[in-house]
Write a protein that holds these residues in place. Structure first.
Motif, short mmCIF file in Angstrom:
data_model
loop_
_atom_site.label_atom_id
_atom_site.label_comp_id
_atom_site.label_asym_id
_atom_site.label_seq_id
_atom_site.Cartn_x
_atom_site.Cartn_y
_atom_site.Cartn_z
N ILE A 32 30.14 41.15 36.71
CA ILE A 32 28.72 40.83 36.71
C ILE A 32 28.49 40.02 35.44
N SER A 33 28.07 38.76 35.60
CA SER A 33 27.91 37.91 34.43
C SER A 33 26.58 37.15 34.49
N PHE A 34 26.20 36.59 33.34
CA PHE A 34 24.95 35.85 33.25
C PHE A 34 25.09 34.73 32.22
N VAL A 35 24.21 33.74 32.35
CA VAL A 35 24.13 32.63 31.39
C VAL A 35 22.67 32.36 31.12
N SER A 46 28.27 39.52 30.01
CA SER A 46 28.64 40.31 31.19
C SER A 46 28.14 41.73 31.02
N LEU A 47 28.14 42.42 32.15
CA LEU A 47 27.75 43.83 32.20
C LEU A 47 28.80 44.58 33.01
N VAL A 171 22.49 34.48 37.14
CA VAL A 171 23.27 35.70 37.34
C VAL A 171 24.37 35.40 38.36
N SER A 172 25.60 35.81 38.04
CA SER A 172 26.74 35.66 38.95
C SER A 172 27.30 37.02 39.27
N LEU A 173 27.42 37.31 40.56
CA LEU A 173 27.99 38.58 41.01
C LEU A 173 29.32 38.32 41.70
N ASP A 174 30.31 39.06 41.33
CA ASP A 174 31.61 39.06 42.00
C ASP A 174 31.99 40.52 42.13
N VAL A 175 31.58 41.12 43.24
CA VAL A 175 31.66 42.58 43.41
C VAL A 175 32.66 42.91 44.52
N VAL A 176 33.56 43.81 44.21
CA VAL A 176 34.53 44.30 45.19
C VAL A 176 34.11 45.70 45.60
#
Length: 179
Positions: A32-35, A46-47, A171-176
């Protein structure tokens, strides 16, 4: 007797398969990241601490839903002093609002593993409706979900009226999610 047992077993299996797969978000495999712009420079972070429940079946989207949170106390911008400040009450107020959450209200197919989600984003005690596209890719034991969207931090009462910090956060989500 055998026909009746077989019929009951078949009905039970069909009912199990009529619901979306229950998945657990994998914090270790997710990002979970952000800019955000700060003083004209992109600052990323990131979180972690991803928790919650996910259910997903591309053939039964009406029973698919995500209800996940991240831990605000894990915020990481590669600057401990900034991270500590972001946890204070003039930004995220992590003591009072320790998690940021997303809960979907509906999911629709767009085609080619792309989906459209309506959701509620809760941050800093404020809940707002958001919408975003996401890609769902089958992976061993579950799915990988990728999405990007922007939020206005001021709508959530985060950071006040800063002259040096941008309002929009990407916000960028890359969730498994795994079974």
């Amino acid at each position: 007797m055998y026909k009746k047992t077989f019929l009951i077993l078949l009905v039970a299996l069909l009912s199990i398969n009529s619901f979306a797969q229950n998945l657990t978000p994998s914090d270790a495999d997710s990002k979970i990241s952000f800019v955000i712009k700060n003083m004209g420079v992109n600052v990323d972070g990131s979180l972690k601490g991803l928790k919650g429940k996910m259910s997903f079946d591309p053939k039964k989207l009406s029973s698919s839903q995500f209800d996940v949170t991240v831990d605000v106390n894990t915020i990481n911008t590669d600057n401990k002093r900034r991270d500590d400040h972001l946890k204070k009450d003039d930004f995220f107020d992590a003591e009072k609002y320790p998690v940021i959450g997303i809960k979907t209200t509906s999911i629709q197919a767009k085609g080619n593993n792309v989906y459209y989600a309506k959701a509620v984003l809760t941050m800093h005690g404020v809940s707002k409706n958001i919408q975003f596209d996401f890609i769902a890719t089958p992976v061993q034991g579950g799915y990988q979900f990728k999405a990007e969207f922007s939020v206005d931090r001021k709508e959530y009462g985060v950071g006040g009226n800063s002259m040096t910090m941008g309002d929009n956060v990407k916000v960028s989500l890359d969730v498994v999610g795994k079974k």
